[in-house]
Design an enzyme around this catalytic site. Structure first.
Site, PDB file in Angstrom:
ATOM      1  CG  ASP A 282     -65.184  28.492 -12.284  1.00 15.19           C
ATOM      2  OD1 ASP A 282     -64.955  29.709 -12.090  1.00 15.19           O
ATOM      3  OD2 ASP A 282     -64.941  27.949 -13.384  1.00 15.19           O
ATOM      4  CD1 TRP A 283     -65.536  34.998  -9.777  1.00 14.83           C
ATOM      5  CD2 TRP A 283     -64.491  33.101  -9.262  1.00 14.83           C
ATOM      6  NE1 TRP A 283     -64.441  35.308  -9.008  1.00 14.83           N
ATOM      7  CE2 TRP A 283     -63.779  34.176  -8.667  1.00 14.83           C
ATOM      8  CE3 TRP A 283     -64.008  31.803  -9.037  1.00 14.83           C
ATOM      9  CZ2 TRP A 283     -62.628  34.003  -7.900  1.00 14.83           C
ATOM     10  CZ3 TRP A 283     -62.853  31.626  -8.264  1.00 14.83           C
ATOM     11  CH2 TRP A 283     -62.195  32.716  -7.708  1.00 14.83           C
TER      12      TRP A 283
END
Ligand code: BGC
Length: 760
Positions: A282-283
């Site tokens: 995920d970012w």
């Protein structure tokens, strides 16, 4: 599946080579050497007659370490090298090796983030409310078509986490509280998306990502059986459906960050579940170099996030990963495995044959088509639930000559704010972006056909709204609730959305919008006190309390409908279309009625080691499983939803089949006077020795019927429908009951069946 021209952007792969050569010195991403030894003509892996595995092996063999490092580390969209300025993340292609760009884009409800000209579709929870797998698959195809137009080849969805907590900030993106429903919706979406050549789906967020509080530090603690029965099934089904990529979650599991967990990524997902694609972080969810790489992470996002993206952080990979390979702390074989895993689904799903459009060809392209809007409208209509309809006040009668519409969400600005959630799920609808259909405008136009006058008040002063409502034949109150990624809700009260217009430039920023308190409950009460024909329309992404429920005649759960907002709700309220949505999540009367009753469960407690932990000690009892086990009446149960017509169930048969399977068949009849759709739902009650919740959804089907028409629905339940996790999937010997009806609390038909040698 639709045919698609190869190379829609018309971009020559060589063009990107030039772009790479002017990369800034500030970049931490290693560039491929400007070698000419391999060219497009000699990229042997471009031969599509070879297997994806062979092609991936040939490509890995031709890559330098720099090539490989570049392919596993993302760059932010403000990086000058980024081929797509609207995307959530990118991996720059490598023309020398015929590798196309990978352009990754969010899409809980449309190709969003910072893209222009895409459709704001209804959000994930609205999609789930349709209980229509064919429709969601078709939606996936339309979504992928928009992705292609915008130069996107990896769609960051479906979100497969569970609505364990009614207050969770991202319930709006998921498919509710039941693993079977989430699985069916997720698989349909994946199949739809990936039926378009050149587009890959992404199963996220792996795993146990059920709250936003402490979202990057919290550890989810769950026992093995609960994990296997409640939280893993949608992800396992995604693997079986051939999803190309996974996203590991921000949270920790058993104290280890999901993106650094060998137990989750390598042992469970890749080895046990047999996933052959890649895991991206995920970012900003990757916090280490060697540890994450050795644990099984295959791609770092957003990697070198570059300035401007609030949640990005300097890459832990890129040059650092190269150094780790060179000093031996990450084996070269692991990096080769990353590349094989990234490229295998790229080959299988046609990403090499269909490189994405870039530059103006993508940026300026308008993806929304009449077909997308028709799809959005269908999902929004089938994804709305008629919760209450006393005295059949709905559909609105043509004899009602004065209608008062009340509440900010009905206005143009309100519709922009209330038709979606906020965060990475958001599709731009402000400014130059496509407009949302405001309910007030659509209702006015439709009412005019009946010669009906529609008056409006924003509801800012409840007493004034009461005055307006007093003189009307019916009053419709729109209530909106702001739900926002990165933030769990404080309670079940609706909060109006407020967004900072100066931050509109970059969509997808969580911090841009807020929920502001304001008493919309008082507004409903004031209107209901003044008008005996009051209808409430809720636009939100998770359960709300309804302290005014007894004083209003009708309630519609419209969720987040996206940009077709006014068109869809108008059609439903006037009866031009019928309601057929069913709740994918229980509405509690109050939060305290639900299973999360201690701080250890939610929001978690800080450990002596500085790690906050949320313990899933309610085990299998989330959502309706809890309410039924504890005999607590919810406000509205899971699976519930009314229609303008009526249905009857009859003739249930349950026939055992070889291998522990069973065939369930039931007749559904439309007993009313209007066409409509009913969702036949089959739940299984296990023998008490199994230690399972009272009832569990195991199959459903949506049937469309004309007045008087009947249809026989058949479900094939395989052995897994009767299995529990006891170190492996086991069927307890005993008597099981299959119950069928149209909600978790209305199951008029039942038949018993013995399993594993047990009899009834
Ligand atoms: C979200 C992901 C999303 C990513 C990229 C993160 O904040 O958790 O769901 O795909 O951002 O926008």
């Amino acid at each position: 599946m639709r045919a698609k021209p190869a190379n829609p952007g018309g971009r020559l792969l060589g063009g990107m080579f030039a772009a790479l050569a002017v990369a800034t010195a500030a970049s931490v991403v290693a560039l491929p050497p400007a070698a000419a030894e391999t060219t497009a003509d000699t990229c042997s892996w471009m031969d599509a007659s070879k297997s994806s595995k062979t092609r991936a092996n040939e490509l890995v063999a031709a890559m330098t370490l720099d090539d490989k490092i570049q392919m596993v580390t993302g760059i932010g969209i403000l990086n000058p090298k980024a081929p797509n300025k609207g995307a959530s993340g990118v991996i720059v292609g490598n023309p020398r090796l015929c590798i196309p760009d990978l352009v990754l884009n969010d899409s809980s409800g449309g190709i969003g983030f910072n893209q222009k000209g895409t459709t704001a579709f209804p959000q994930g929870i609205t999609q789930a409310t349709t209980w229509n797998t064919d429709l969601i698959k078709a939606y996936g195809e339309v979504l992928a078509d928009e992705a292609v137009v915008k130069g996107v080849n990896v769609i960051l969805g479906p979100g497969l986490n569970m609505s364990r907590n009614p207050l969770a900030g991202r319930n709006l993106e998921y498919a509710g509280e039941d693993p079977h429903l989430t699985t069916q919706m997720g698989v349909s979406l994946i199949k739809g998306i990936q039926s378009t050549p050149g587009v890959m789906a992404n199963a996220k967020h792996f795993v146990l990502n059920e709250q936003e509080t402490d979202r990057k530090t919290n550890s989810s603690e769950v026992d093995e059986r609960t994990l296997r029965e409640m939280y893993l099934p949608p992800f396992e089904a995604a693997v079986d459906a051939g999803v190309g990529s996974f996203m590991c979650a921000y949270n920790r599991v058993d104290s280890v960050h999901a993106c650094e967990s060998k137990a989750l990524m390598t042992d469970l997902l890749k080895k046990e579940m047999g996933f052959d694609g890649f895991v991206m972080s995920d970012w900003g969810a990757n916090f280490t170099t060697a540890q994450a790489a050795n644990a099984g992470l295959d791609m770092e996002m957003a990697g070198d996030g570059y300035a401007g993206i609030s949640y990005a952080q300097p890459a832990k990979w890129g040059a650092k990963l190269k150094a780790a390979v060179q000093d031996g702390s990450v084996p070269q074989a692991r990096v080769d495995d990353m590349i094989r895993r990234i490229t295998t689904p790229m080959f299988r799903l046609g990403l090499f044959e269909n490189p994405p459009a870039t530059g103006d060809a993508a940026d300026k392209a308008v993806a929304t088509t009449p077909q997308s809007l028709a799809m959005a409208r269908k999902v929004a209509e089938e994804g709305s639930v008629l919760l209450k309809n006393s005295d059949k006040i709905l559909p609105l009668k043509s004899t009602a000559k004065k209608i008062a519409v009340i509440g900010l969400p009905a206005s143009r600005l309100g519709a922009q704010l209330s038709s979606q959630g906020f965060g990475s799920n958001h599709v731009p609808v402000f400014g130059l972006h496509p407009d949302v259909s405001p309910p007030l405008t659509a209702l006015r136009e439709r009412a005019a056909v009946n010669g009906t006058n529609v008056s409006y008040d924003s509801g800012a002063v409840p007493a004034l709204s009461g005055l307006l409502a007093k003189g009307a034949d019916a009053a419709i109150v729109f209530v909106g609730n702001a739900e926002i990624e990165g933030e769990d809700r404080p309670n079940l009260k609706p909060r109006q959305a407020y967004c900072n217009p100066f931050l509109e430039v970059l969509q997808g920023l969580v911090s841009r919008c807020f929920g502001i308190p304001g008493d919309q409950d008082a507004l409903v009460k004031a209107v209901a006190g003044a008008n005996p024909n009051t209808i409430v329309v809720l636009q939100n992404g998770g359960p709300l309390a309804m302290p005014w429920l007894d004083s209003v005649n009708a309630v519609v759960e419209n969720w987040y409908p996206g940009q077709v907002d006014g068109d869809a709700i108008t059609s439903l309220l006037f009866g031009d279309s019928n309601f057929s949505g069913k709740l994918p999540i229980t509405f509690p009367k109050q939060v305290g009625d639900g299973p999360l009753r201690t701080p250890e469960q939610f929001p978690g407690v800080m450990g002596a080691d500085g790690i906050p932990r949320s313990t899933y000690s309610e085990k299998l009892l989330i959502g309706y499983r809890w309410y039924q086990a504890k005999n607590i009446k919810p406000l509205f149960p899971f699976g519930y939803g009314k229609s303008y017509t009526s249905f009857a169930f009859s003739g249930l048969t349950v026939t055992p089949k070889a291998g522990g399977a069973a065939t369930v068949s039931v007749k559904v009849t439309n007993t009313g006077s209007r066409a409509g759709a009913e969702v036949a739902q089959a739940y299984v009650a296990f023998p008490s020795a199994a230690g399972e919740p009272p009832l569990q959804l195991k199959a459903f089907d949506k049937v469309f019927l004309k007045p008087g028409q009947s249809s026989r629905v058949t479900f094939e339940l395989d052995r897994s429908a009767f299995s529990i996790w006891k170190g492996s999937w086991t069927v307890k010997s005993g008597c099981y009951t299959v119950r069928v009806g149209n909600s978790s609390t209305n199951l008029p038909l039942a038949k018993k069946i013995g399993r594993a040698g047990g009899s009834c």
